[in-house]
Design a protein around this motif. Structure first.
Motif, PDB file in Angstrom:
ATOM      1  N   TYR A  57     -38.822  -7.474 -29.957  1.00 19.90           N
ATOM      2  CA  TYR A  57     -40.185  -7.971 -30.139  1.00 19.90           C
ATOM      3  C   TYR A  57     -41.127  -7.084 -29.346  1.00 19.90           C
ATOM      4  CZ  TYR A  57     -38.551 -12.458 -32.031  1.00 19.90           C
ATOM      5  OH  TYR A  57     -37.987 -13.436 -32.799  1.00 19.90           O
ATOM      6  N   ILE A  58     -42.270  -6.797 -29.950  1.00 20.44           N
ATOM      7  CA  ILE A  58     -43.340  -6.145 -29.198  1.00 20.44           C
ATOM      8  C   ILE A  58     -44.608  -6.994 -29.361  1.00 20.44           C
ATOM      9  CG2 ILE A  58     -42.358  -3.838 -29.489  1.00 20.44           C
ATOM     10  CD1 ILE A  58     -44.689  -3.370 -31.572  1.00 20.44           C
ATOM     11  N   GLU A  59     -45.649  -6.670 -28.580  1.00 24.01           N
ATOM     12  CA  GLU A  59     -46.910  -7.395 -28.701  1.00 24.01           C
ATOM     13  C   GLU A  59     -47.571  -7.092 -30.039  1.00 24.01           C
ATOM     14  OE1 GLU A  59     -48.068  -9.668 -26.691  1.00 24.01           O
ATOM     15  OE2 GLU A  59     -46.976  -9.077 -24.887  1.00 24.01           O
ATOM     16  N   ALA A  60     -48.049  -8.133 -30.696  1.00 26.99           N
ATOM     17  CA  ALA A  60     -48.744  -7.911 -31.960  1.00 26.99           C
ATOM     18  C   ALA A  60     -49.902  -6.939 -31.785  1.00 26.99           C
ATOM     19  CB  ALA A  60     -49.242  -9.248 -32.520  1.00 26.99           C
ATOM     20  N   ASP A  61     -50.595  -7.011 -30.652  1.00 27.35           N
ATOM     21  CA  ASP A  61     -51.749  -6.116 -30.548  1.00 27.35           C
ATOM     22  C   ASP A  61     -51.398  -4.745 -29.954  1.00 27.35           C
ATOM     23  OD1 ASP A  61     -51.427  -7.137 -28.083  1.00 27.35           O
ATOM     24  OD2 ASP A  61     -53.408  -8.064 -27.922  1.00 27.35           O
ATOM     25  N   ASP A  62     -50.112  -4.454 -29.828  1.00 30.44           N
ATOM     26  CA  ASP A  62     -49.723  -3.072 -29.537  1.00 30.44           C
ATOM     27  C   ASP A  62     -49.485  -2.294 -30.823  1.00 30.44           C
ATOM     28  OD1 ASP A  62     -49.955  -3.000 -26.838  1.00 30.44           O
ATOM     29  OD2 ASP A  62     -47.878  -3.570 -26.428  1.00 30.44           O
ATOM     30  N   SER A  94     -35.624  -7.758 -26.255  1.00 29.53           N
ATOM     31  CA  SER A  94     -34.654  -7.836 -27.338  1.00 29.53           C
ATOM     32  C   SER A  94     -34.872  -9.125 -28.124  1.00 29.53           C
ATOM     33  CB  SER A  94     -33.231  -7.817 -26.748  1.00 29.53           C
ATOM     34  OG  SER A  94     -32.338  -8.481 -27.623  1.00 29.53           O
ATOM     35  N   ALA A  95     -34.826  -9.039 -29.440  1.00 30.92           N
ATOM     36  CA  ALA A  95     -35.035 -10.254 -30.239  1.00 30.92           C
ATOM     37  C   ALA A  95     -33.894 -11.246 -30.010  1.00 30.92           C
ATOM     38  CB  ALA A  95     -35.135  -9.904 -31.727  1.00 30.92           C
ATOM     39  N   ARG A  96     -32.670 -10.730 -29.960  1.00 28.99           N
ATOM     40  CA  ARG A  96     -31.514 -11.612 -29.850  1.00 28.99           C
ATOM     41  C   ARG A  96     -31.359 -12.175 -28.436  1.00 28.99           C
ATOM     42  NH1 ARG A  96     -25.898 -10.093 -30.241  1.00 28.99           N
ATOM     43  NH2 ARG A  96     -26.595  -7.961 -30.579  1.00 28.99           N
ATOM     44  N   ARG A 155     -41.920  -8.685 -34.723  1.00 23.97           N
ATOM     45  CA  ARG A 155     -40.582  -8.093 -34.767  1.00 23.97           C
ATOM     46  C   ARG A 155     -40.627  -6.597 -35.063  1.00 23.97           C
ATOM     47  NH1 ARG A 155     -35.383 -10.517 -35.470  1.00 23.97           N
ATOM     48  NH2 ARG A 155     -36.401 -12.530 -35.358  1.00 23.97           N
ATOM     49  N   LEU A 156     -39.817  -5.843 -34.336  1.00 27.94           N
ATOM     50  CA  LEU A 156     -39.703  -4.402 -34.560  1.00 27.94           C
ATOM     51  C   LEU A 156     -38.224  -4.101 -34.816  1.00 27.94           C
ATOM     52  CD1 LEU A 156     -41.338  -1.568 -32.466  1.00 27.94           C
ATOM     53  CD2 LEU A 156     -38.912  -1.476 -33.011  1.00 27.94           C
ATOM     54  N   VAL A 157     -37.909  -3.503 -35.965  1.00 27.77           N
ATOM     55  CA  VAL A 157     -36.516  -3.228 -36.314  1.00 27.77           C
ATOM     56  C   VAL A 157     -36.311  -1.715 -36.405  1.00 27.77           C
ATOM     57  CG1 VAL A 157     -34.702  -3.570 -38.043  1.00 27.77           C
ATOM     58  CG2 VAL A 157     -36.381  -5.387 -37.608  1.00 27.77           C
ATOM     59  N   MET A 158     -35.276  -1.219 -35.709  1.00 27.56           N
ATOM     60  CA  MET A 158     -34.993   0.221 -35.769  1.00 27.56           C
ATOM     61  C   MET A 158     -33.912   0.471 -36.810  1.00 27.56           C
ATOM     62  SD  MET A 158     -35.260   0.901 -31.732  1.00 27.56           S
ATOM     63  CE  MET A 158     -34.654  -0.734 -31.468  1.00 27.56           C
ATOM     64  N   SER A 159     -34.317   0.981 -37.953  1.00 24.05           N
ATOM     65  CA  SER A 159     -33.419   1.095 -39.105  1.00 24.05           C
ATOM     66  C   SER A 159     -32.199   1.960 -38.808  1.00 24.05           C
ATOM     67  CB  SER A 159     -34.177   1.712 -40.282  1.00 24.05           C
ATOM     68  OG  SER A 159     -35.474   1.205 -40.335  1.00 24.05           O
ATOM     69  N   ASN A 160     -32.387   2.986 -37.964  1.00 24.85           N
ATOM     70  CA  ASN A 160     -31.254   3.882 -37.711  1.00 24.85           C
ATOM     71  C   ASN A 160     -30.441   3.499 -36.481  1.00 24.85           C
ATOM     72  OD1 ASN A 160     -33.330   4.553 -35.982  1.00 24.85           O
ATOM     73  ND2 ASN A 160     -32.772   6.725 -35.903  1.00 24.85           N
ATOM     74  N   TYR A 161     -30.688   2.328 -35.910  1.00 23.37           N
ATOM     75  CA  TYR A 161     -29.893   1.884 -34.747  1.00 23.37           C
ATOM     76  C   TYR A 161     -28.777   0.998 -35.275  1.00 23.37           C
ATOM     77  CZ  TYR A 161     -29.044   0.610 -29.864  1.00 23.37           C
ATOM     78  OH  TYR A 161     -28.487   0.458 -28.618  1.00 23.37           O
ATOM     79  N   PRO A 162     -27.499   1.276 -34.933  1.00 26.77           N
ATOM     80  CA  PRO A 162     -26.378   0.526 -35.517  1.00 26.77           C
ATOM     81  C   PRO A 162     -26.514  -0.986 -35.284  1.00 26.77           C
ATOM     82  CG  PRO A 162     -25.594   2.405 -34.230  1.00 26.77           C
ATOM     83  CD  PRO A 162     -27.054   2.324 -34.009  1.00 26.77           C
TER      84      PRO A 162
END
Ligand code: ATP
Ligand code: MG
Length: 752
Positions: A375-380, A449-451, A337-344
């Motif tokens: 989501y991104i690849e774990a090995d990226d 997108s995760a959702r 999981r990748l979360v962008m803290s500053n994205y609304p």
């Protein structure tokens, strides 16, 4: 041979046949025979029969008949409304046997199998006459009629041709024509207690159907004399002729039906259509297209000596075929999981992404949902990146494909220290292509997108055998690769759920995939990996599944590949070889980017080619462009030409600036495998590109006129649509328009 036969008037047309025995599924070797037989008929405007050689009731089955007929059609060949069956000629064959008996050319023999063998003699010794050889015609007719009536037990008698017990060809020493078999036949039931032997039945089937050229594999060379004897004595008007060719063998696989049956029956695979099987059914389910299989059969040609073909050739054909037709989409095989803290939190954007790169020249695009959690690849991602790692790491910026640039700020772990989540900042100014001001962008990675993404099972296949020649020893089963299937739950773009079941996709950076025709459904997506983007078999030790699969043991092993990346391997090579290190420095001085210089100085093979091109007077950027972008690769190494280096220099010189990247790759692959001149191929295949405004402008204007909505969207800021328009124009021009020129002209026209 066919040309000569037609010219001399021996034949007025061509009729061939493909004669499988319905005792198993077809494999890739059969495909070669199918392509040859149907291909020759097609080439000469003739006909090719699909005829089942169903003269051995014990092992034959309707299931096999159905699968074989379906496979031939799927390969793209037309055998007419119905296949033919040897069993339909049982009565005619029987009558011909009666005729042979009447003419004194066949007799009923009571010797048992062992005695027949003993009487046959050996290569050095003539055989002995059977004591039953001189039976009268009347006795023979009486006994043979009673064999047919079912009066005798299995093996009690046989019908034999009366030819020559001292013939040097053992096949001619009074061969068996009929034997008694009280077996149920899948089509004729119990109508026949006697069945014709192959050597008698096959020539008759050919003659009855009016076959002109009977093509079979080399092991039948010895049977040809008997084939001719049967044809000559049958009294039928058609005299077919047998010609032999080499059977196809492939490394890393087995091809005999008996062995394939063993794999199925012992549960080493899930069935005849298991995607790892070399059967047509298996390859279809795996996602190979008939076009690729036919191309492969063309590539390997027809020879008179048996050889084993490199399975890489088949894989090359599959990859090359899919590259042209597979829409590019994104799927994350090992999600983190990748979360962008500053994205609304509630916000979401629809980004437009083309299905094809411009050089493929195909239209189409889909929307990607971009929001706060991806989501991104774990090995990226690597928490402590090693030298040469060019993806995401703490403090680094990377671009999310078709989206924004993000910087990794923080990693979140669970109590056990396992990586849970990557926290990032995104830069809203980077969507159109600019990087974050003053920052280095380390790479481009794919995401979903995760959702909005969907879970999907993804099956990754490896070769079924570890040994190059699994057949070589006495037990091929010991060479089975126990690790040939990996299954995992991936996340895929939602658009994939609604695409048709047989769409082939390229999952960007991962390979080609297709939905599994048996197990995938709208509620549970299952994808097979058809093939990787390039051959990784030889890179097993550096890129094995185990090395890159996250384990629960520690976050460290999850985020940090234990093995060396390709960049590190190249760096290592330069450390060991001063020549390579010198090239690395020199190429950069001469103007190549660090990345290109790295690639071209990372192994001797790459550099040799660049040096050759430079030596021939090409500029370094043209030479590098050709090697990196236009040259198809096999096993990540440049393809080797039959006679280096003159041919590829000639190719580059003839083609530079004149043909598209796609055409260049094709031409390159073609000329690497067969002899020919680049200049004449470009001319004959009409590959030359147009880049002058005068010839492109009409197509550009037409594309703009045809899509007013897209024009409006582009002018409204959706600049990604430029790729769409380029695709339209290049496709309309059938690949003849130079994408760069098209792009420039489009941008200018759209800006008006
Ligand atoms: P297998 O050895 O796999 O059991 P087969 O020869 O017994 O195959 P058939 O059903 O008799 O199978 O084959 C039908 C046709 O396909 C024959 O004309 C045969 O020569 C051809 N064929 C079979 N295997 C190959 C191969 N590996 N390469 C080319 N042609 C083949
Ligand atoms: Mg056979």
């Amino acid at each position: 041979m066919i040309d000569a036969d037609l010219a001399s008037g021996k034949h007025t047309g061509v009729v061939t046949r493909f004669p499988p025995e319905p005792n198993g599924y077809l494999h890739i070797g059969h495909a070669k025979s199918i392509c040859l037989n149907f291909g020759l008929a097609e080439q000469y405007g003739g006909r090719c029969n699909l005829r089942f050689d169903d003269t051995n009731p014990a092992k034959e089955d309707q299931e096999y008949v159905d699968s074989i007929a379906a496979d031939v059609r799927w390969l793209g060949f037309d055998y007419g409304p119905e296949p033919l069956f040897a069993s339909d000629y049982f009565e005619e064959m029987y009558q011909i046997a009666i005729k042979l008996i009447r003419e004194g050319k066949a007799y009923v023999c009571d010797l048992n199998d062992e005695e027949i063998k003993e009487y046959r003699g050996s290569l050095k010794e003539a055989g002995k006459h059977s004591p039953y050889r001189d039976r009268s015609v009347e006795d023979n007719l009486d006994l043979f009629t009673r064999m047919r009536a079912g009066e005798f037990a299995n093996g009690a008698k046989v019908l034999r041709g009366k030819i020559d017990m001292s013939a040097s060809n053992m096949k001619m020493r009074d061969p068996l024509l009929y034997r008694i078999r009280h077996d149920e036949h899948h089509r004729t039931g119990d109508a026949w207690p006697i069945y014709p032997m192959y050597d008698y039945a096959h020539p008759l089937e050919d003659a009855i159907e009016g076959i002109t050229h009977s093509i079979c594999t080399l092991e039948f060379e010895n049977n040809r004399e008997l084939y001719d004897w049967v044809v000559d004595n049958a009294g039928l008007p058609c005299k077919p002729e047998q010609t032999e060719f080499a059977r196809l063998g492939l490394d890393y696989t087995v091809m005999s039906k008996r062995k394939l049956l063993q794999l199925v029956e012992q549960g080493h695979v899930s069935g005849w259509d298991d995607p790892r099987m070399p059967t047509i059914a298996g390859m279809r389910r795996r996602g190979y297209r008939p076009e690729a299989i036919r191309r492969f059969c063309d590539m390997i040609g027809v020879a008179k000596n048996n050889s084993v073909v490199d399975i890489g050739k088949l894989e090359f054909a599959v990859r090359d075929d899919l590259n042209q037709i597979a829409p590019r989409v994104m799927a994350v095989l090992r999600p983190i999981r990748l979360v962008m803290s500053n994205y609304p939190a509630g916000k979401s954007e629809q980004l437009v992404a083309p299905y094809f790169p411009a050089d493929i020249g195909k239209p189409g695009e889909r929307e990607l949902c971009f929001d706060r959690e991806l989501y991104i690849e774990a090995d990226d991602f690597a928490e402590e990146p090693e030298k040469g790692f060019r993806r995401l790491a703490p403090g680094r910026w990377i671009r999310l494909r078709y989206g924004y640039c993000v910087r990794c700020d923080e990693v979140i772990k669970d109590d056990a220290g396992k990586l849970q989540e990557i926290r990032c900042t995104y830069d809203p100014a980077t969507l159109a292509g600019e990087g974050p001001a003053g920052e280095k962008v380390w790479g481009v990675i794919h995401w979903v997108s995760a959702r909005h993404s969907l879970p999907a099972e993804v099956r990754i296949y490896d070769r079924l055998f570890k040994a190059e020649r699994p057949d070589a020893g006495d037990n091929f089963l010991q060479h089975i690769n126990e690790d040939s299937l990996h299954s995992r739950i991936a996340r895929v773009e939602p658009s994939l759920a609604s695409d048709s079941a047989d769409t082939h996709f390229q999952f960007e950076r991962q390979g080609y995939f297709v939905k599994d025709s048996v197990d995938s459904s709208s509620t549970g997506l299952v994808f097979n990996r058809v093939i990787g983007l390039r051959d990784s078999w030889n890179k097993q030790s550096t890129e094995s599944e185990a090395a890159t699969t996250p384990t629960a043991k520690s976050a460290r092993s999850a985020t940090r590949p234990k093995s060396r990346s390709k960049a590190e391997i190249r760096a290592g090579a330069r450390e060991r070889h001063p020549v390579l290190a010198e090239r690395f420095a020199r190429y950069q001085e001469q103007g190549l980017s660090e990345g290109d210089a790295d690639l071209l100085s990372g192994s001797p093979a790459w550099g040799e080619r660049l040096e050759t091109l430079l030596g021939a007077g090409l500029s370094i950027d043209v030479a590098a462009k050709w090697l990196i972008h236009e040259q198809p690769r096999e096993q990540d190494e440049p393809i080797v030409f039959a006679s280096e280096p003159a041919e590829f220099v000639a190719l580059v010189q003839a083609a530079e600036g004149r043909i598209s990247t796609a055409a260049a790759r094709k031409l390159w692959a073609q000329l690497a495998h067969e002899k020919g001149s680049a200049e004449s191929s470009i001319r004959d295949q009409g590959l030359e590109q147009r880049s002058d405004d005068a010839s492109i402008l009409p197509l550009v204007s037409a594309a703009i006129a045809a899509h007013p909505d897209k024009v409006a969207a582009y002018r409204g800021g959706k600049e990604a649509l430029l790729g769409f328009f380029v695709g339209q124009v290049v496709r309309e021009s059938k690949g003849a328009a130079n994408p760069e020129a098209v792009k420039a002209l489009l941008a200018a026209e759209l800006a008006k």
